[in-house]
Design an enzyme around this catalytic site. Sequence first.
Site, PDB file in Angstrom:
ATOM      1  CG  HIS A   1       8.689  -3.912  27.958  1.00 44.58           C
ATOM      2  ND1 HIS A   1       8.350  -4.975  28.533  1.00 44.58           N
ATOM      3  CD2 HIS A   1       7.707  -3.193  27.193  1.00 44.58           C
ATOM      4  CE1 HIS A   1       7.098  -4.937  28.702  1.00 44.58           C
ATOM      5  NE2 HIS A   1       6.400  -4.123  27.831  1.00 44.58           N
TER       6      HIS A   1
ATOM      7  CB  SER B   1      -2.625  20.148  28.095  1.00 49.54           C
ATOM      8  OG  SER B   1      -2.031  19.575  29.327  1.00 49.54           O
TER       9      SER B   1
ATOM     10  NE  ARG C   1      -2.025   3.919   1.167  1.00 48.52           N
ATOM     11  CZ  ARG C   1      -2.747   4.549   1.931  1.00 48.52           C
ATOM     12  NH1 ARG C   1      -4.106   4.887   1.661  1.00 48.52           N
ATOM     13  NH2 ARG C   1      -2.315   4.639   3.174  1.00 48.52           N
TER      14      ARG C   1
ATOM     15  CB  CYS D   1       4.730  27.520  31.333  1.00 48.79           C
ATOM     16  SG  CYS D   1       5.006  25.751  31.635  1.00 48.79           S
TER      17      CYS D   1
ATOM     18  NE  ARG E   1      -3.311   0.203   2.935  1.00 48.55           N
ATOM     19  CZ  ARG E   1      -4.254   0.940   3.217  1.00 48.55           C
ATOM     20  NH1 ARG E   1      -5.492   0.757   2.748  1.00 48.55           N
ATOM     21  NH2 ARG E   1      -4.357   1.764   4.290  1.00 48.55           N
TER      22      ARG E   1
ATOM     23  CG  HIS F   1       8.282  26.284  28.538  1.00 52.64           C
ATOM     24  ND1 HIS F   1       7.226  26.003  28.896  1.00 52.64           N
ATOM     25  CD2 HIS F   1       8.051  26.694  27.374  1.00 52.64           C
ATOM     26  CE1 HIS F   1       6.025  26.028  28.204  1.00 52.64           C
ATOM     27  NE2 HIS F   1       6.747  26.513  27.205  1.00 52.64           N
TER      28      HIS F   1
ATOM     29  CB  CYS G   1       7.983  27.810  34.039  1.00 53.76           C
ATOM     30  SG  CYS G   1       8.406  27.469  32.223  1.00 53.76           S
TER      31      CYS G   1
ATOM     32  CG  ASN H   1      -2.705  15.788  37.374  1.00 51.31           C
ATOM     33  OD1 ASN H   1      -3.286  17.025  37.309  1.00 51.31           O
ATOM     34  ND2 ASN H   1      -2.447  15.310  36.168  1.00 51.31           N
TER      35      ASN H   1
ATOM     36  CG  HIS I   1       7.587  22.877  31.175  1.00 53.34           C
ATOM     37  ND1 HIS I   1       8.044  24.173  31.562  1.00 53.34           N
ATOM     38  CD2 HIS I   1       8.393  21.964  32.137  1.00 53.34           C
ATOM     39  CE1 HIS I   1       9.267  23.938  32.510  1.00 53.34           C
ATOM     40  NE2 HIS I   1       9.401  22.541  32.704  1.00 53.34           N
TER      41      HIS I   1
ATOM     42  CG  ASN J   1       0.202  11.542  26.629  1.00 54.21           C
ATOM     43  OD1 ASN J   1       0.403  10.563  25.994  1.00 54.21           O
ATOM     44  ND2 ASN J   1      -0.684  11.550  27.196  1.00 54.21           N
TER      45      ASN J   1
ATOM     46  CD  GLN K   1      -0.220  13.170  32.765  1.00 58.00           C
ATOM     47  OE1 GLN K   1      -1.048  12.810  33.496  1.00 58.00           O
ATOM     48  NE2 GLN K   1      -0.617  13.467  31.716  1.00 58.00           N
TER      49      GLN K   1
ATOM     50  CG  HIS L   1       5.321  -0.375  24.912  1.00 53.36           C
ATOM     51  ND1 HIS L   1       5.491  -1.603  24.125  1.00 53.36           N
ATOM     52  CD2 HIS L   1       4.895  -1.117  26.136  1.00 53.36           C
ATOM     53  CE1 HIS L   1       5.217  -2.586  24.646  1.00 53.36           C
ATOM     54  NE2 HIS L   1       4.937  -2.379  25.928  1.00 53.36           N
TER      55      HIS L   1
ATOM     56  CG  HIS M   1       4.865  17.524  31.695  1.00 54.44           C
ATOM     57  ND1 HIS M   1       4.735  18.221  30.672  1.00 54.44           N
ATOM     58  CD2 HIS M   1       3.832  17.134  31.812  1.00 54.44           C
ATOM     59  CE1 HIS M   1       3.610  18.103  30.073  1.00 54.44           C
ATOM     60  NE2 HIS M   1       2.666  17.280  30.851  1.00 54.44           N
TER      61      HIS M   1
ATOM     62  CG  PHE N   1      -6.081   9.327  11.408  1.00 56.26           C
ATOM     63  CD1 PHE N   1      -6.594  10.093  12.332  1.00 56.26           C
ATOM     64  CD2 PHE N   1      -5.481   9.987  10.376  1.00 56.26           C
ATOM     65  CE1 PHE N   1      -6.276  11.516  12.514  1.00 56.26           C
ATOM     66  CE2 PHE N   1      -5.561  11.427  10.372  1.00 56.26           C
ATOM     67  CZ  PHE N   1      -5.887  12.176  11.349  1.00 56.26           C
TER      68      PHE N   1
END
Length: 353
Positions: free
Chosen positions: A302, A163, A30, A51, A27, A115, A54, A76, A166, A155, A170, A304, A168, A318
């Site tokens: 491990h 969001s 294509r 921020c 594919r 930052h 900061c 949090n 900076h 993330n 979680q 990911h 960071h 997607f």
Amino acid sequence: MPTTAFQSPHRRYNPLKKQWVLVSPHRTQRPWQGEVNTASGFSDVHYDPACYLCPGNERAGGATTPAYEHVYVFDNDYAALLPDSPAPETDGWPALLRAERERGLCRVLCFHPDHSLTLARMEVADIRRVVDAWTAQYGSLGAIPEINYVQIFENRGAMMGASNPHPHGQIWSTEHIPDEPATETAAQAEYRQQNGSCLLCDYQKVEQEAGTRDGGRIICENEGFLAVVPWWAVWPFEALVLSKAHLRSLTDFSDEQRSLLADILKQVTTRYDNLFATSFPYTMGLHQSPTDGQPHDEWHFHAHFYPPLLRSATVRKFMVGFEMLGMPQRDITPESAAERLRAVAAEHFTVKK
Ligand SMILES: [Zn+2]
Ligand SMILES: [Zn+2]
Ligand SMILES: [Zn+2]
């Protein structure tokens, strides 16, 4: 790659998740009519007064982020889990409407006061401080009797819903072992029982030997860790970072292994950024032994990396259609993704010579 059979559609098995992924290499021929452009995505703002991560800035709810020098951990302000959640009252309800109490704690870990930085552009010594903070958090949260799993993740990038740019991550810790690590716990335990060896120790040997068989999926490595695009990768440039030694969790690491983890994280994120000359978005997370008091000798530490980008800094994959309703599917093979990640420079593209 000698195995031309793999250029036709086929499916590959993920023994960690006990799931299949459909691979459709043809594919990639294509025509692509979508937008293609590049954006570096790096900020040169070292301190942002707006921020909340900061140093010295006020957070929502009136707390202040102190003038930290290296890393900083806090609960949090909008935690998804609370330590004292009551059990839901569903006595007498239909069995199909099942609910359970889920107690837990959500923490934020600032990786660095600057930052503008990302893991890829931080010094290895500073990433090592992040590894040390992860280790301390895993140890202390895991020691709480009602916490049975500690999920450390990052993330990165607005595309992944981060969001705040900076640097960071979680740390969510929960009363129950969440589905992904619970599936991996069962898969590793079953493999160990059936084969008398560790699934990821064995997989690592297969990947070390793979180069002669199928071109190989290794991205980079150091003395302590191996980074591969796994055989069963779903995301185009997905990576799996494996400890070479059989370590169950961060608290099993030696001092040297902590530094080597910092080094491999720097290597992988640098290659990611260099691929499309952008700040490469991803969700990265550590998978390690649950903290439920069991020995979990089956567990192999491990990390990911699940990055969404496919063709450029702006064209993403997607997970829709057949993937939501049937099974995950990918176009470029894991072997060609690994080849491209090996081919880029080892030094970050923003470093001026
Ligand atoms: Zn900031
Ligand atoms: Zn192992
Ligand atoms: Zn895992």
